[in-house]
Design a protein around this motif. Structure first.
Motif, mmCIF file in Angstrom:
data_model
loop_
_atom_site.group_PDB
_atom_site.id
_atom_site.type_symbol
_atom_site.label_atom_id
_atom_site.label_comp_id
_atom_site.label_asym_id
_atom_site.label_seq_id
_atom_site.Cartn_x
_atom_site.Cartn_y
_atom_site.Cartn_z
ATOM 1 N N THR A 282 0.841 -1.203 0.000
ATOM 2 C CA THR A 282 0.000 0.000 0.000
ATOM 3 C C THR A 282 0.877 1.255 0.000
ATOM 4 O O THR A 282 0.588 2.231 -0.694
ATOM 5 C CB THR A 282 -0.924 0.038 1.229
ATOM 6 O OG1 THR A 282 -0.149 -0.204 2.406
ATOM 7 C CG2 THR A 282 -2.032 -0.988 1.133
ATOM 8 N N THR A 283 1.965 1.226 0.764
ATOM 9 C CA THR A 283 2.854 2.384 0.826
ATOM 10 C C THR A 283 3.491 2.670 -0.529
ATOM 11 O O THR A 283 3.671 3.836 -0.909
ATOM 12 C CB THR A 283 3.948 2.170 1.887
ATOM 13 O OG1 THR A 283 3.333 1.759 3.115
ATOM 14 C CG2 THR A 283 4.741 3.449 2.130
ATOM 15 N N ASN A 284 3.836 1.614 -1.268
ATOM 16 C CA ASN A 284 4.373 1.807 -2.621
ATOM 17 C C ASN A 284 3.381 2.545 -3.504
ATOM 18 O O ASN A 284 3.745 3.464 -4.255
ATOM 19 C CB ASN A 284 4.700 0.464 -3.270
ATOM 20 C CG ASN A 284 5.868 -0.251 -2.642
ATOM 21 O OD1 ASN A 284 5.776 -1.422 -2.298
ATOM 22 N ND2 ASN A 284 6.985 0.431 -2.479
ATOM 23 N N SER A 285 2.111 2.128 -3.436
ATOM 24 C CA SER A 285 1.099 2.758 -4.283
ATOM 25 C C SER A 285 0.934 4.233 -3.948
ATOM 26 O O SER A 285 0.853 5.084 -4.841
ATOM 27 C CB SER A 285 -0.246 2.032 -4.129
ATOM 28 O OG SER A 285 -0.168 0.722 -4.649
ATOM 29 N N VAL A 286 0.905 4.544 -2.642
ATOM 30 C CA VAL A 286 0.782 5.944 -2.231
ATOM 31 C C VAL A 286 1.998 6.737 -2.711
ATOM 32 O O VAL A 286 1.866 7.845 -3.256
ATOM 33 C CB VAL A 286 0.632 6.049 -0.698
ATOM 34 C CG1 VAL A 286 0.611 7.520 -0.254
ATOM 35 C CG2 VAL A 286 -0.640 5.351 -0.226
ATOM 36 N N HIS B 219 3.967 8.390 3.818
ATOM 37 C CA HIS B 219 3.162 7.610 2.879
ATOM 38 C C HIS B 219 2.645 6.334 3.536
ATOM 39 O O HIS B 219 1.538 5.878 3.231
ATOM 40 C CB HIS B 219 3.985 7.276 1.634
ATOM 41 C CG HIS B 219 4.378 8.487 0.846
ATOM 42 N ND1 HIS B 219 5.527 8.565 0.091
ATOM 43 C CD2 HIS B 219 3.774 9.705 0.708
ATOM 44 C CE1 HIS B 219 5.613 9.752 -0.484
ATOM 45 N NE2 HIS B 219 4.559 10.461 -0.124
ATOM 46 N N GLU B 220 3.433 5.792 4.443
ATOM 47 C CA GLU B 220 2.995 4.590 5.157
ATOM 48 C C GLU B 220 1.788 4.879 6.036
ATOM 49 O O GLU B 220 0.880 4.047 6.173
ATOM 50 C CB GLU B 220 4.146 4.046 5.999
ATOM 51 C CG GLU B 220 3.863 2.698 6.639
ATOM 52 C CD GLU B 220 5.085 2.151 7.350
ATOM 53 O OE1 GLU B 220 5.284 0.922 7.333
ATOM 54 O OE2 GLU B 220 5.851 2.947 7.937
ATOM 55 N N LYS B 221 1.775 6.063 6.640
ATOM 56 C CA LYS B 221 0.625 6.443 7.470
ATOM 57 C C LYS B 221 -0.655 6.441 6.641
ATOM 58 O O LYS B 221 -1.698 5.951 7.076
ATOM 59 C CB LYS B 221 0.853 7.823 8.097
ATOM 60 C CG LYS B 221 1.914 7.850 9.179
ATOM 61 C CD LYS B 221 2.120 9.272 9.687
ATOM 62 C CE LYS B 221 3.261 9.343 10.698
ATOM 63 N NZ LYS B 221 3.512 10.746 11.130
#
Length: 397
Positions: A214-218, A271-273
């Protein structure tokens, strides 16, 4: 009564082992003192419990000695890494002396014994469930009134990926071999880590051909969103009728997602948040879209290619080298990639890990030099490239 006292006193010499040796680390000594206090408070203990405490003391002493040795080793790893980073920033050459050339210590002492008596276990905080495809789709619909356009077949997605990847500068070898490594050469565009090869439970949010989190996508929406918007705008301009209306809605949603991803500082932690919220899940749903998904998959790899090029590394990356950057991060991966073969043969893989990550990684431990790690990656790619999904993707190019 007299017999009971004598029996308890007879056990005391066995219990005294809990206090020796005096040179143990404070934490171990305190633990042993507590066990001895419990022994007297309970008026003695069974031979099984005493044996458990003896073994526990041995285990704690062995672990303490190992942790002291390992702590010193990993501190040296960290210091060498800082030195290399500083030398790179100043344009100095990296040499063998800038790496730790010994392999890390591995714990080989006794295992923690099992307590024969029941003991209270602390309550662990409940882990948040890992979102799966259904959760991503629900978030996209609720937050953006949008449902990703899924491909009519797997080969349709592969062809869209191949077209965009080639146009962006990835080679067929890079794309197919990384796909083979990441998915075993059989993964679908919506494959999720853990839910594959018969697995029933997701182990992470990693999804698709190149296993984006998910963090990659953000992060990709924040950093490459302008390119995605341009590419989708071009497609809208070439389309008419109902299909155009659908694409225009998708473009509107994409612009909103990009704006939100850019609304925080451009760091992995920020971005992880977002990635851990429904907002991030909705963004991650774009991995499933036949238009946006191939862009996300491509740029997951392309950013590493461009990073290496920007750092002055002109030679095309092999698929195994690209995978190292994909797995460890661009900076760490480039550290391995730019290393001459003679150094690769000597430098342990531990130089590129944190302690916890290394000790949980049997592949890095078993293939413990840069050369060996790249070789086993190539071997796995060779084998998996013969599988049906990899052959189909190669054909799409």
């Amino acid at each position: 009564m007299h017999h009971s006292i004598r029996k308890s006193l007879a056990l005391v010499p066995f219990a005294l082992v809990l206090l020796a040796p005096a040179a143990l680390p404070p934490a171990v000594r305190d633990a042993k003192a507590q066990l001895l206090s419990q022994f007297f408070a309970q008026g003695g203990a069974s031979p099984a419990v005493l044996e458990y405490h003896r073994k526990l003391g041995e285990y704690q002493a062995a672990r303490a000695a190992f942790d002291e040795e390992a702590g010193a080793y990993w501190s040296q790893i960290s210091e060498k890494r800082k030195t290399r980073n500083a030398k790179r920033r100043s344009g100095q050459q990296i040499t063998l002396d800038d790496y730790v050339l010994e392999h890390p210590p591995l714990y080989s002492g006794p295992k923690r014994p099992v307590n024969p008596e029941p003991e209270e276990t602390p309550e662990r905080p409940t882990k948040k469930p890992i979102p799966v495809v259904a959760d991503l789709l629900r978030a996209a619909q609720e937050l953006y009134q949008f449902t990703p356009q899924r491909p009519s077949s797997e080969v349709e997605f592969k062809r869209a990926y191949a077209r965009y990847a080639l146009a962006s500068g990835l080679t067929r070898e890079q794309a197919v071999r990384v796909y083979s490594f990441e998915t075993g050469g059989t993964g679908s565009y919506d494959v999720q880590a853990g839910i594959e090869h018969g697995g029933k439970r997701a182990i992470s949010t990693a999804m698709g051909y190149n296993q984006l989190l998910t963090t990659n996508s953000v992060e990709l929406l924040a950093e490459q969103g302008h390119e995605f918007i341009r590419a989708l705008s071009d497609k809208v301009a070439r389309t008419s009728g109902p299909a155009r209306q659908s694409l225009e809605h998708k473009l509107t949603v994409l612009k909103k997602m990009v704006a939100h991803a850019k609304s925080v500082p451009d760091t992995w932690s920020e971005h992880e948040k977002i990635g851990n919220t429904a907002q991030g899940w909705a963004m991650h749903a774009m991995v499933l879209d036949v238009d946006i998904g191939p862009m996300l998959q491509t740029h997951k790899l392309l950013t590493s290619v461009l990073f290496a090029r920007a750092k002055g590394y002109a030679r095309p990356l092999t698929a195994a080298e690209l995978e190292m950057m994909n797995l460890t991060g661009d900076g760490t991966g480039l550290d391995m990639v730019t290393m001459p073969q003679a150094m690769r043969e000597q430098v342990p893989t531990s130089n590129f890990f944190q302690r916890g990550g290394y000790e949980r990684n049997p592949v890095a431990i078993r293939h413990n030099t840069v050369a060996k790690l790249l070789a086993v990656t190539d071997t796995r790619m060779d084998s998996n490239s013969n599988n049906a999904g990899a052959r189909e993707l190669a054909g799409a190019f």
